[in-house]
Design a protein around this motif. Sequence first.
Motif, PDB file in Angstrom:
ATOM      1  N   PHE A   1       0.766  -1.200   0.004  1.00 17.69           N
ATOM      2  CA  PHE A   1      -0.001   0.031   0.056  1.00 17.69           C
ATOM      3  C   PHE A   1       0.893   1.182  -0.134  1.00 17.69           C
ATOM      4  CE2 PHE A   1      -2.686  -3.270   1.771  1.00 17.69           C
ATOM      5  CZ  PHE A   1      -3.911  -3.040   1.212  1.00 17.69           C
ATOM      6  N   VAL A   2       0.265   2.277  -0.490  1.00 14.03           N
ATOM      7  CA  VAL A   2       1.076   3.696  -0.592  1.00 14.03           C
ATOM      8  C   VAL A   2       0.011   4.375   0.181  1.00 14.03           C
ATOM      9  CG1 VAL A   2       1.923   5.503  -1.680  1.00 14.03           C
ATOM     10  CG2 VAL A   2       2.116   3.234  -2.598  1.00 14.03           C
ATOM     11  N   LEU A   3       0.525   5.073   1.325  1.00 15.36           N
ATOM     12  CA  LEU A   3      -0.333   6.002   2.350  1.00 15.36           C
ATOM     13  C   LEU A   3       0.265   7.379   2.268  1.00 15.36           C
ATOM     14  CD1 LEU A   3      -0.904   3.220   4.956  1.00 15.36           C
ATOM     15  CD2 LEU A   3      -2.342   3.862   3.114  1.00 15.36           C
ATOM     16  N   ASP A   4      -0.324   8.310   2.907  1.00 13.03           N
ATOM     17  CA  ASP A   4       0.177   9.480   3.090  1.00 13.03           C
ATOM     18  C   ASP A   4       0.703   9.729   4.665  1.00 13.03           C
ATOM     19  OD1 ASP A   4      -1.884  10.111   4.671  1.00 13.03           O
ATOM     20  OD2 ASP A   4      -2.684  11.636   3.045  1.00 13.03           O
TER      21      ASP A   4
ATOM     22  N   ASN B   1       5.448  -1.751   1.796  1.00 12.73           N
ATOM     23  CA  ASN B   1       4.411  -0.506   2.160  1.00 12.73           C
ATOM     24  C   ASN B   1       5.100   0.792   1.771  1.00 12.73           C
ATOM     25  OD1 ASN B   1       2.096  -2.226   2.341  1.00 12.73           O
ATOM     26  ND2 ASN B   1       2.723  -2.475   4.387  1.00 12.73           N
ATOM     27  N   PHE B   2       4.695   1.913   1.195  1.00 15.15           N
ATOM     28  CA  PHE B   2       5.147   3.206   1.181  1.00 15.15           C
ATOM     29  C   PHE B   2       4.352   4.188   1.888  1.00 15.15           C
ATOM     30  CE2 PHE B   2       7.061   1.058  -2.334  1.00 15.15           C
ATOM     31  CZ  PHE B   2       8.382   1.394  -2.372  1.00 15.15           C
ATOM     32  N   VAL B   3       5.079   5.092   2.701  1.00  9.09           N
ATOM     33  CA  VAL B   3       4.395   6.367   3.430  1.00  9.09           C
ATOM     34  C   VAL B   3       5.175   7.272   2.715  1.00  9.09           C
ATOM     35  CG1 VAL B   3       4.381   7.392   5.618  1.00  9.09           C
ATOM     36  CG2 VAL B   3       3.802   4.827   5.542  1.00  9.09           C
ATOM     37  N   LEU B   4       4.308   8.145   2.210  1.00 12.34           N
ATOM     38  CA  LEU B   4       4.765   9.316   1.213  1.00 12.34           C
ATOM     39  C   LEU B   4       4.625  10.581   2.082  1.00 12.34           C
ATOM     40  CD1 LEU B   4       4.128   8.686  -2.432  1.00 12.34           C
ATOM     41  CD2 LEU B   4       6.398   8.253  -0.988  1.00 12.34           C
ATOM     42  N   PHE B   5       5.673  11.463   2.399  1.00 10.75           N
ATOM     43  CA  PHE B   5       5.299  12.756   2.834  1.00 10.75           C
ATOM     44  C   PHE B   5       5.256  13.882   2.066  1.00 10.75           C
ATOM     45  CE2 PHE B   5       7.344   9.842   6.015  1.00 10.75           C
ATOM     46  CZ  PHE B   5       6.630  10.129   7.033  1.00 10.75           C
ATOM     47  N   GLU B   6       4.282  14.947   2.169  1.00 11.16           N
ATOM     48  CA  GLU B   6       4.126  16.060   1.387  1.00 11.16           C
ATOM     49  C   GLU B   6       5.224  16.967   1.508  1.00 11.16           C
ATOM     50  OE1 GLU B   6       0.075  17.869   1.257  1.00 11.16           O
ATOM     51  OE2 GLU B   6      -0.371  16.751   2.774  1.00 11.16           O
ATOM     52  N   TYR B   7       5.557  17.699   0.320  1.00 12.59           N
ATOM     53  CA  TYR B   7       6.369  18.716   0.335  1.00 12.59           C
ATOM     54  C   TYR B   7       6.076  19.720   1.065  1.00 12.59           C
ATOM     55  CZ  TYR B   7       9.136  16.899  -3.596  1.00 12.59           C
ATOM     56  OH  TYR B   7       9.843  15.973  -4.566  1.00 12.59           O
ATOM     57  N   GLU B   8       7.126  20.318   1.862  1.00 12.28           N
ATOM     58  CA  GLU B   8       6.655  21.624   2.884  1.00 12.28           C
ATOM     59  C   GLU B   8       6.740  22.722   1.921  1.00 12.28           C
ATOM     60  OE1 GLU B   8       8.281  19.705   6.887  1.00 12.28           O
ATOM     61  OE2 GLU B   8       8.893  21.646   6.359  1.00 12.28           O
ATOM     62  N   ASP B   9       6.400  24.037   2.210  1.00 13.24           N
ATOM     63  CA  ASP B   9       6.272  25.088   1.553  1.00 13.24           C
ATOM     64  C   ASP B   9       7.955  25.447   1.635  1.00 13.24           C
ATOM     65  OD1 ASP B   9       5.170  28.402   1.934  1.00 13.24           O
ATOM     66  OD2 ASP B   9       6.089  27.275   0.129  1.00 13.24           O
ATOM     67  N   LEU B  10       8.396  25.504   0.193  1.00  7.05           N
ATOM     68  CA  LEU B  10       9.712  25.569  -0.038  1.00  7.05           C
ATOM     69  C   LEU B  10      10.133  26.888  -0.279  1.00  7.05           C
ATOM     70  CD1 LEU B  10      10.589  22.360  -2.318  1.00  7.05           C
ATOM     71  CD2 LEU B  10      10.696  22.886   0.030  1.00  7.05           C
ATOM     72  N   GLU B  11       8.929  27.728  -0.282  1.00  6.09           N
ATOM     73  CA  GLU B  11       9.378  29.311  -0.643  1.00  6.09           C
ATOM     74  C   GLU B  11      10.040  29.805   0.595  1.00  6.09           C
ATOM     75  OE1 GLU B  11       6.140  31.205  -2.433  1.00  6.09           O
ATOM     76  OE2 GLU B  11       5.516  29.600  -3.544  1.00  6.09           O
ATOM     77  N   GLU B  12      10.861  30.953   0.430  1.00  9.03           N
ATOM     78  CA  GLU B  12      11.348  31.615   1.327  1.00  9.03           C
ATOM     79  C   GLU B  12      10.380  32.516   2.061  1.00  9.03           C
ATOM     80  OE1 GLU B  12      15.316  33.167   1.207  1.00  9.03           O
ATOM     81  OE2 GLU B  12      16.085  31.647  -0.272  1.00  9.03           O
ATOM     82  N   PRO B  13      10.370  32.685   3.537  1.00  8.24           N
ATOM     83  CA  PRO B  13       9.548  33.739   3.829  1.00  8.24           C
ATOM     84  C   PRO B  13       9.731  35.117   3.462  1.00  8.24           C
ATOM     85  CG  PRO B  13      10.726  32.931   5.709  1.00  8.24           C
ATOM     86  CD  PRO B  13      11.087  31.953   4.259  1.00  8.24           C
TER      87      PRO B  13
END
Length: 123
Positions: free
Chosen positions: A44-47, A106-118
């Motif tokens: 399975f692939v999960l977040d 099984n894979f657990v994928l993580f979302e990209y965090e906001d990569l833009e500089e503040p």
Amino acid sequence: MKRFLRLLIAACAIFMLMPQSISADNGISEQSVMPRGTRKVEGFVLDSTGEPLCGATLIVIGTNIGVTTDVDGYYCLDKVPDHAIIGCSFVGFISQQKVANRDIINFVLFEYEDLEEPEPDQN
């Protein structure tokens, strides 16, 4: 006419995602015969919250073997060479690779965090 085309496209997409099994004259399914040094890998692939990722792509690196996950995040790869590398990706998530040294991976994928500089404070 537009509705017919949409239905036709949806039906084709569903058909392409269905598992296929081709039977030989001897009655043995092609999927049941694994060449030596290969294995069936599934899982399975999960977040990160445990929700399934429908439509994630899994490929065996360096081959033409690949699938996408179903609505439950399930995938099944046939005839994966032992110790091959399986890549898993989904739009907006960090890709992963794992060695095919087991039958269930099984894979657990993580979302990209906001990569833009503040933006700097304007104080």
